[in-house]
Design an enzyme around this catalytic site. Structure first.
Site: not given
Lengths: 234, 590
Positions: B258, B289, B356, B401
């Site tokens: 990112e 995200r 992920h 997250r």
């Protein structure tokens, strides 16, 4: 494609042997050597090798491919295969546990010998220790080592004296701390290295530089350590 | 059963990644007899793959930065089911934990004034969302995880913990009182089975991204700790919450940080349009995200994907210039050239949302002790069991997250678990006894595989499981597909229970490990499926086509999946931070 794989199971085999396996490669799709190994393992689940991240950062799958050390996961089959043939062997010079898995104890013993951690006896400040971008740049090309062992096991000096010559990986690490502006133990670190073997068994063959999958240059780091030792000696 | 070799420790940590090594360091420095079991040499752990950085308000890039702003971002990012006491602890303790890493030698990138370099990441703001984009992610180029993991291992070399490297933990040893008394483990090199007894056992085994067919996770991320906890009958929390990272390299699954978008890169569709401007007008490519991943999938579904199959979008970096790319994102250049055959200096990278991170896991107290519920639904600590890092759900990430918060989670809560265990051992928790039958129970599945004479292959079953999860429990979820997925998983459970391990050899038998890992994948996948079906709302990473709204009335809570009766219970979210006013749930906009 013909793949010849080093096979050895200590409980069954008297001696290691190269065993041929054949595999169909998909058209138009590039495979890494690790992809090949995974397919071979589906054919024969007893084939053993280490692997994890499959992207060249964990350092698990260092092996020898047609004579060249490297990481299976970032080495395209097309890059190492010759005339449709590929021989896969464990990293040379270390005891083999099984198949492509070597015992890396000697390698890690040498790593630990250089005290691979920051030494600074001053009480730390409340925040971070300051370091200029230029001082930090001294660590580039050193801290990125992934401890895969490709370099040290390609080094004839390490093959001869794995117990006394620190080897390229360990020396790269040693210099990573000598070069760190925050480390205060340079004198002691150099004293540990000044015997005839630890550093001076390097003959500048540069196999380490040729095989490092991260493009690092242990020979240059060793040269810098020599320079420091010589300067300290005068 | 033949007598097992037995090793005994005060503290046993299963897992040699960031959380495990940080806990080990704390315990070993305190003088307790500490051991780390790791199925790989510790620097091979998946923490090594973390790229962009560790988010923490150390006030380097912005001298006015405040951990409370970081807390606000994290609570909002979690879609309000992160526990506010835990988030408060992480964000306020964070700076100390990051400075400790620097003192250990972590080679952070630096600013001109010599402080730690920080870059912008998604979901970050100043002044509680009112002051624009923050730059709060501390970085060592784009190799922060590597630098962090190696630094922690180096510190452990100095402190002298016992490392049982290349040992594989099979199952928890649970005694008749329901307490955990260590683990049964295999020494991989010899195949020896050993009982490793400990007063306190910490599961720091990381995530389980390999339950999906397409993942950024390492091949060994098979949820071993979560699998062990479930088999021991302990619950898992919010396990339906899986993060799909917006930028996995299409086809390869390899992560692109990112930090690329933090440094100024952005996503474009086949028309060359910077489409995130439509979905998140303020934060754009640096929205949460979950938001970015969903937007990308919508672009693909609506026919604006790139490539012949229209199955990916592009991440554009070339406008940043070669100098910035070389100094800030050197690892990304390497990975893109190797796995996407593009040079980001000139060409955009083909990317697609890729599994992920597991937000859920073993529920724990802030100080790491694992939790279950008593019959009245009250929290009850599990004697002898702790968890930290991705395997745990403390919960700081809730339903989504934020980038850079996982590395912080590892070191803050790894350290907290170490401190708590040290205190508990000093106060004299006695070693818990385990009987022959307890040990036999913990060895049962190993015995099952070893006795198998015929059945399906591990590799084929694993592939089927991964495809099932990918199809039925991806970025968007619906009742019909999930029901079908659960039925498939039930079938898989039975088939895996009868599968065959053809290789029974002892020395470095990786086929046996893969069989044992398959059991763990199944446990995590099944818990995910049941919990996902049960949560009838959309929140954070859990997006349901048949329940598109967030439902605070019914689901502003944790889910708790109990394996013995396959029941999903609810557990209250903590809304009681100690030192700051509570952040009340609001609509989440970027």
């Amino acid at each position: 494609m013909q793949v010849s794989v080093y096979r050895y199971d200590p409980d069954v085999d008297e001696a290691p042997q190269m065993r041929d396996m054949s595999i169909d490669l998909p058209e138009g799709k590039e495979l890494m050597v690790l992809d090949l190994l995974e397919r071979l393992k589906e054919q024969d689940p007893s084939l053993s090798y280490r692997r994890s991240c499959r992207e060249g950062v964990c350092g698990s799958d260092g092996i020898n491919m047609n004579g060249l050390n490297g990481l299976a996961c970032i080495t395209p089959v097309s890059q190492v295969a010759k005339r449709g043939k590929l021989a896969l062997r464990p990293l040379p010079g270390l005891p083999v546990i099984r198949d492509l898995v070597v015992d890396m104890s000697q390698f890690f013993d040498q790593f630990e010998k250089v005290r691979p951690y920051l030494i600074n006896d001053q009480p730390p400040p409340a925040q971070e220790r300051l370091q200029s971008p230029e001082e930090r740049a001294e660590l580039d090309g050193l801290y990125e080592c992934i401890l895969c062992g490709c370099c040290s096991t390609a080094c004839p000096s390490f093959w001869w004296n794995p117990d006394k010559f620190v080897g390229p990986a360990g020396l790269l690490q040693a210099y990573r701390f000598l070069a760190d502006s925050r480390d205060t133990a340079s004198a002691e670190r150099l004293r540990d290295l000044e015997d005839p073997f630890s550093v001076f068994r390097c003959r500048g063959i540069m196999n380490c530089v040729n095989v490092c999958p991260k493009g690092l240059n242990p020979t240059r780091a060793i040269g810098k350590i020599r320079g420091l030792l010589v300067r300290q000696g005068t | 059963m033949a007598a097992l070799r037995k090793l005994e420790f005060d503290g046993l940590i299963v897992g040699g990644g960031g959380a495990g090594l940080r806990a080990a360091l704390e315990l070993a420095q305190s003088g307790l007899k500490t051991a780390v079991i790791s199925k790989v040499f510790p620097t091979r752990s998946h923490t090594v793959s973390a790229q962009g950085g560790i988010t923490c308000a150390i006030a380097s890039e912005d001298p006015d930065d405040d951990w409370r702003w970081h807390m606000y971002d994290t609570v909002k990012g979690s879609d309000y089911i992160g526990d506010q006491d835990a988030i408060e602890y992480m964000c306020s303790e964070g700076p100390q934990a990051v400075f400790e890493l620097e003192h250990m030698g972590l080679p952070f990138s630096r600013t001109e004034s010599g402080r730690i370099y920080q870059r912008p990441f998604g979901g970050q703001s100043k002044d509680y969302g009112k002051g624009g984009q923050a730059a709060r992610t501390c970085a060592a180029a784009d190799r922060t995880g590597h630098a962090l993991l190696h630094t922690l291992y180096q510190a452990n070399v100095k402190s002298g913990a016992t490392f049982l490297n290349e040992w594989f933990a099979v199952d928890l040893v649970k005694n008749q009182d329901g307490a955990v008394a260590g683990v049964i483990a295999i020494e991989i090199e010899t195949g020896d089975v050993v009982y490793v007894a400990s007063r306190a056992t910490v599961l720091a085994t990381g995530g389980a991204g390999r339950i999906y067919a397409s993942t950024t996770n390492a091949l060994m991320n098979t949820g071993d700790g979560v699998g062990m906890a479930l088999r021991a009958g302990f619950p898992v929390q919010d396990i339906e919450m899986w993060q799909f990272h917006p930028t996995g390299i299409a086809g390869a699954g390899v992560l692109v940080t990112e930090g690329c978008r933090g440094e100024g890169g952005y996503l474009i569709n086949k028309d060359g349009e910077r489409f995130m401007e439509r979905y998140a007008p303020t934060a754009k490519d640096l929205a949460g995200r979950d938001v970015v991943a969903r937007s990308m999938i919508i672009e693909l579904i609506e026919g604006r994907g790139c490539g012949e199959a229209g199955d990916h979008v592009l991440l554009k970096l070339d406008h940043l210039g070669e100098t910035v790319l070389n100094s800030r994102l050197p690892g990304i250049l390497e990975l893109s050239r190797t796995f996407a055959h593009v040079d980001p200096v000139r060409q955009p990278i083909p990317v697609v949302p890729t599994c992920h991170y597991m937000m859920g896991g073993i529920p724990t107290q802030v100080r790491g002790q694992a939790l279950t519920q008593d019959e009245a639904g009250r929290d009850q600590a599990i004697e002898g069991l702790y968890a930290a890092g991705e395997a745990a759900c403390v919960s700081v990430h809730g339903a989504n997250r934020l980038g850079g918060n996982s590395l912080l989670d590892l070191i803050v809560f790894g350290r907290a678990a170490g401190l708590h265990i040290e205190q508990a051992v000093r106060q004299g928790i006695s070693a818990r006894e385990a009987s022959e039958s307890d040990l036999e129970a913990a060895s049962a599945r190993l015995a099952r595989w070893n006795a198998s004479t015929s059945g399906e292959s591990v590799a084929a079953l694993k592939r089927e499981l991964q495809n099932c999860m990918q199809t039925s429990f991806g970025v968007f979820r619906t009742e019909k597909h999930m029901r079908r997925g659960i039925e498939s998983l039930k079938g898989l459970r039975e088939r895996i229970g009868n599968a065959h391990l053809p290789d029974k050899s002892n020395a470095f038998n990786t086929a046996r490990l893969e069989a044992l890992e398959l059991d763990n994948l199944l446990e995590v996948a099944y818990a995910t499926a049941v919990a996902a079906e049960a949560r009838r709302e959309s929140r954070g990473a859990h997006a349901r086509e048949d329940h598109q709204q967030r439902d605070d009335e019914n689901w502003l809570c944790h889910s708790l999946y109990f394996p013995d009766d396959e029941r999903v219970a609810k557990r209250a979210v903590n809304f009681e931070p100690a030192t700051v006013p509570v952040f009340e749930p609001m609509e989440r906009r970027y």
